[in-house]
Scaffold this active site. Structure first.
Site, PDB file in Angstrom:
ATOM      1  CG  ASP A 223      -1.762  -1.235   1.330  1.00 37.25           C
ATOM      2  OD1 ASP A 223      -2.590  -1.428   0.437  1.00 37.25           O
ATOM      3  OD2 ASP A 223      -1.589  -2.006   2.291  1.00 37.25           O
ATOM      4  CG  ASP A 262      -2.846  -4.192  -1.410  1.00 34.43           C
ATOM      5  OD1 ASP A 262      -4.065  -4.256  -1.657  1.00 34.43           O
ATOM      6  OD2 ASP A 262      -2.355  -4.690  -0.389  1.00 34.43           O
ATOM      7  CG  ASP A 266      -4.732  -0.693   3.588  1.00 38.51           C
ATOM      8  OD1 ASP A 266      -5.442  -0.224   2.687  1.00 38.51           O
ATOM      9  OD2 ASP A 266      -4.388  -1.888   3.629  1.00 38.51           O
ATOM     10  NE  ARG A 321     -11.477  -2.909  -0.948  1.00 43.01           N
ATOM     11  CZ  ARG A 321     -10.611  -3.860  -0.645  1.00 43.01           C
ATOM     12  NH1 ARG A 321      -9.390  -3.542  -0.244  1.00 43.01           N
ATOM     13  NH2 ARG A 321     -10.945  -5.131  -0.737  1.00 43.01           N
TER      14      ARG A 321
END
Length: 443
Positions: A223, A262, A266, A321
């Site tokens: 990430d 990815d 996060d 997302r």
């Protein structure tokens, strides 16, 4: 309807006739709202203003504002950047990034261990040869998969960097960038990242999993920014992008997209009190994940945490997302969502999530229904009010439930956000965000 040009795109702005002066007035208000009173000082020493989202809760977020001169560094390459993160012990630090820093300047080939050969990997694990019934877990170290694992471990060690507590990382000028790195804000407190173009790391060695789905799949790591168990983090005026390596340009192998990305951000493992303001998130698939698992063991550490605020961000040409939420009280207001042809959804309603989405603007292409803005992964209530879609008020919950009754959502997240600065009407958001969001626009 006015048209505002942003990154080459014509974006419709829902401004009622006769309100142009008000938009200009609000633009000035927005500039003041995200410019602290002490803006004449070095922006590297600016702290998050009081009341500006969850990161202002409690002790607030000051990053390296208190750093002594000996702990202020200007860096121009990856070696200098990693050294600046590692030196200085527990003292507050400021790291100024000048120009473009590339964590993988020598390319993927430089990260591969001797003997690794991608063509041999493809030949060995082709579905017609290997099948789709067994994974690659037991492959020995000298196999193509074993050599891939070793190469991946090398990349992991090179591109992941830990950001200490009491740190500010800030770009100098309009063109500061970090490419190919994964910033790990892990188990620390009080971190600021501002005014940077952050180009997503490319996984040089994705793994083929024959057992993932009916046809197998490529799985990638890394990430761009990971907030892992950390508290008081402010991400402001950054541009998160896939840059020169968009998924649209990726090849297919074994009939599946060779996925090399990815997430962009996060917030996981009990992280708490995060504010993301005036950023651009663009050209990505799985963009922002808040809470990484439904498992009860993970839930124990996440319940009562994962509190985050997103305001005045541009979410453009993303698949999904933005964000997907588990457990956390997440406040999403005054953001502009511009969907492209690959649009999946914006808000993922996950286990025990408490998402509040208010005063946002959505620009959806013809043929994409507002019902897709929300995606129910679990039965958790959500507050969604005062949002506009293509300039018109839309009850996002009602339209979702009407068109997707098998995924009915309940209204009312159960809490009311209090940590907000200026809240603008949704019709003004596209212009405000278009003028102010992203790297190089810090005032």
């Amino acid at each position: 309807m006015n048209v505002h040009v942003w990154h080459g795109h014509a974006i419709r702005v829902g401004v009622p006739a006769g309100c142009t002066a008000l938009v200009l007035a609000l633009t000035g208000t927005a500039a003041q709202a995200h410019t602290p009173a002490h803006a004449h000082r070095d922006p590297a020493r600016q702290a998050l203003p009081a009341g500006d989202g969850w990161a202002s809760y409690g002790s607030g977020t000051t990053g390296g504002a208190a750093a002594e001169a000996a702990h202020v560094r200007t860096v121009t390459d990856w070696a200098q950047f990693t050294a600046a993160l590692a030196e200085g012990g527990d003292a507050p630090r400021i790291i100024k990034v000048k120009g473009t820093i590339d964590a993988v300047a020598d390319g993927c080939d430089a990260l591969a261990v001797p003997g690794y050969d991608f063509d041999a990997y493809l030949e060995t694990y082709a579905p017609e040869t290997w099948g789709l019934e067994r994974d690659l877990t037991d492959e020995p170290d000298d196999s193509p998969e074993g050599l891939r694992r070793a190469s991946a471990a090398h990349q992991d060690a090179v591109i992941k960097v830990n950001v200490p507590s009491d740190t500010t990382i800030i770009g100098v000028g309009r063109d500061a960038a970090i490419k190919g790195a994964s910033l790990q804000i892990k188990d620390v407190d009080n971190v600021i990242v501002r005014n940077l173009t952050l180009e997503s790391p490319v996984d040089c060695f994705p793994q083929w999993d024959p057992t993932d789905g009916d046809r197998g799949n490529w799985n990638s790591e890394y990430d761009t920014v990971v907030v892992h168990g950390a508290t008081h983090v402010w991400l402001d005026h950054n541009t998160f992008t896939d840059g020169a390596h968009p998924d649209s340009a990726a090849p297919t192998h074994f009939g599946m997209l060779y996925q090399q990305h990815d997430g962009e951000l996060d917030i996981v493992k009990g992280a708490n009190h995060v504010t993301a303001s005036w950023n651009v998130f663009t050209e990505h698939d799985k963009t922002i994940l808040i809470g990484n698992s439904d498992s009860e063991s993970t839930a124990v550490g996440d319940r009562g945490k994962l509190k985050a605020t997103f305001h005045h961000n541009l979410f453009e040409d993303l698949t999904e997302r933005t964000p997907r939420v588990r457990f956390g009280q997440v406040d999403v207001y005054n953001n502009h969502f511009v969907a492209g042809s690959g649009y999946g959804y914006s808000f993922g309603v996950g286990k025990e999530s408490q998402l509040v989405a208010e005063h946002n603007a959505f620009t959806l292409p013809q043929g994409i229904s507002p019902a897709k803005v929300l995606k129910r992964w679990n039965d958790s209530p959500i507050t969604a009010r005062h949002n506009l879609v293509n300039g018109r008020p839309v009850d996002l919950i009602a339209v979702h439930n009407a068109e997707i009754p098998e995924e009915t959502l309940r209204s009312g997240a159960g809490w009311t956000p209090a940590l907000r600065k200026a809240v603008h009407p949704a019709w003004a958001v596209p212009a405000l965000v278009g003028l102010g969001a992203g790297a190089g626009r810090l005032r």
